[in-house]
Design an enzyme around this catalytic site. Structure first.
Site, PDB file in Angstrom:
ATOM      1  N   HIS A 194      19.316  29.179  -2.321  1.00  0.00           N
ATOM      2  CA  HIS A 194      18.314  28.547  -3.184  1.00  0.00           C
ATOM      3  C   HIS A 194      18.651  28.924  -4.623  1.00  0.00           C
ATOM      4  CE1 HIS A 194      14.090  26.826  -3.596  1.00  0.00           C
ATOM      5  NE2 HIS A 194      14.431  27.163  -4.832  1.00  0.00           N
ATOM      6  N   ASP A 248      20.894  23.657 -12.551  1.00  0.00           N
ATOM      7  CA  ASP A 248      20.312  23.374 -13.862  1.00  0.00           C
ATOM      8  C   ASP A 248      19.381  24.492 -14.332  1.00  0.00           C
ATOM      9  OD1 ASP A 248      18.784  22.558 -11.695  1.00  0.00           O
ATOM     10  OD2 ASP A 248      18.489  20.510 -12.388  1.00  0.00           O
ATOM     11  N   GLY A 298       9.255  20.562  -7.861  1.00  0.00           N
ATOM     12  CA  GLY A 298       8.344  20.165  -8.932  1.00  0.00           C
ATOM     13  C   GLY A 298       6.890  20.444  -8.593  1.00  0.00           C
ATOM     14  N   HIS A 343      10.715  22.458  -1.472  1.00  0.00           N
ATOM     15  CA  HIS A 343       9.839  23.448  -2.091  1.00  0.00           C
ATOM     16  C   HIS A 343       8.432  23.175  -1.558  1.00  0.00           C
ATOM     17  CE1 HIS A 343      13.191  23.753  -4.904  1.00  0.00           C
ATOM     18  NE2 HIS A 343      12.590  24.728  -5.563  1.00  0.00           N
ATOM     19  N   GLU A 373       4.270  26.992  -2.152  1.00  0.00           N
ATOM     20  CA  GLU A 373       4.451  27.838  -3.343  1.00  0.00           C
ATOM     21  C   GLU A 373       3.184  27.759  -4.193  1.00  0.00           C
ATOM     22  OE1 GLU A 373       7.750  28.405  -6.933  1.00  0.00           O
ATOM     23  OE2 GLU A 373       7.686  26.514  -5.827  1.00  0.00           O
ATOM     24  N   ASP A 418      17.162  31.574  -7.113  1.00  0.00           N
ATOM     25  CA  ASP A 418      16.382  30.473  -7.673  1.00  0.00           C
ATOM     26  C   ASP A 418      16.987  29.958  -8.980  1.00  0.00           C
ATOM     27  OD1 ASP A 418      14.442  28.545  -7.611  1.00  0.00           O
ATOM     28  OD2 ASP A 418      12.798  29.836  -8.222  1.00  0.00           O
TER      29      ASP A 418
END
Length: 331
Positions: free
Chosen positions: A12, A16, A170, A197, A200, A278
């Site tokens: 993970h 970017d 997102g 994702h 979370e 991450d």
């Protein structure tokens, strides 16, 4: 602490979210982009977490600077190349680099498919120079809405032969997974694996949806699963992997402290869980940092850390022969 007989992986890891400070500085000046600091030294606090700073807003502002300097496709290719270099230099044997071409393209209105091509080209160039295995995961950034995700998906699927999986990232609360069921049907039809994702910002229902409707076999973060015993049992039984990122969870205020992180709870429940970075550029960490934290703050033993390391290899989007090759290279 890190077992050298087991492949070291990072599953993970946002490409970017890993742009070097000096690269931000150089690209900013090259393209006439106004930066928030007047020297390389003073730029770091604007693009990397400092000390014990923990704020989702601050984290996202830093993340935005990582893509703000992607003014052309050469910049994208450079960042992709440097991601391969950084993975190798941090001691990784294998990494899955995930990226959102829409997010990378939006500031300078780059062509989405062109961004995907530039990432692929940059990674290929990096693999010629560095001894590390890399796979790519495409991201649909749900925060930009369904139409943007359709554009993103089409740009990614045009190069599906260079991807192993697709992810959904997102705003989990504002854009729940149900909005993207059709998108992920196309992903499944394309033969790609799925991670998402989930759990979370939202509760366990978001994870159930990702698994049962999107088709996810891995979950990014998933910290809220611990409040749902049935889900925990399901995760363990079906070997649904949890891509855990403890330092990032602290930096984004997903957890208030390492002591409150549920990593140990997952381990004790027999859930397949791995350690990951991450956004290593924003958090200013590498994978070895996460293993140190797991030992000192999460109180994992060396034997448990070895199990986590093996979990990562098991969870990886690899064929059995590729997995065996990773282990064989460690002998």
């Amino acid at each position: 602490m890190i077992d050298t007989s087991i492949p070291l992986v990072d599953l993970h890891r946002h490409l970017d979210g890993n742009v070097r400070v000096n690269t931000i500085w150089e690209l900013g000046h090259q393209h006439g982009i106004a930066l928030p600091a007047d020297s390389l030294e003073t730029l770091a606090p604007f693009v990397q977490i400092q000390g014990k700073e923990t704020s989702l807003v601050a984290f996202l502002k830093k993340l935005d600077w990582m893509v703000a300097v992607l003014a052309d496709l050469d910049a994208v290719k450079r960042v992709a190349y440097e991601n391969v270099a950084d993975a190798a230099l941090s001691g990784l044997d294998y990494a899955e680099l995930r990226f959102s071409p829409y997010y990378m393209a939006m500031n300078h209105k780059l062509p989405i498919e062109g961004v995907v091509e530039a990432v692929v080209d940059g990674v290929k160039a990096g693999l010629k120079d560095y001894n590390v295995k890399i796979n790519l995961i495409g991201i649909m950034s749900r925060s930009f809405g369904q139409a943007a995700c359709t554009q993103e998906l089409e740009g990614l699927l045009a190069h599906k032969q260079h991807l192993v999986a697709m992810d959904l990232a997102g705003d989990e609360l504002g854009f729940p997974g149900e909005l993207f069921n059709d998108h992920f049907k196309r992903v499944r039809d394309a033969g790609l694996a799925i991670t998402a994702h989930a759990g979370e910002a939202a509760g366990s229902q978001s994870m159930w949806q990702a698994i049962q409707e999107l088709g996810a076999t891995r979950i990014g973060h998933g910290v809220n699963a611990i409040h749902d015993p049935k889900l925990m049992e399901y995760l363990a039984k079906h070997r649904i992997g949890i891509e855990s990122c403890p330092t990032s969870n602290l930096h984004t205020s997903t957890v208030v402290s390492y002591a409150e992180h549920p990593f140990r709870t997952f381990m004790d429940a027999g859930v397949l869980i791995s350690l990951n970075t991450d956004d290593p550029g924003v958090s200013a960490i590498d994978i070895k940092h996460e293993y140190r934290i797991a030992k000192s703050e999460l109180k994992l033993t060396d034997a448990e850390l070895a199990r986590v390391q093996r979990n990562g290899v098991e969870m990886a989007f690899l064929s059995d022969s590729e997995r065996k090759a990773l282990y064989a290279a460690k002998i």
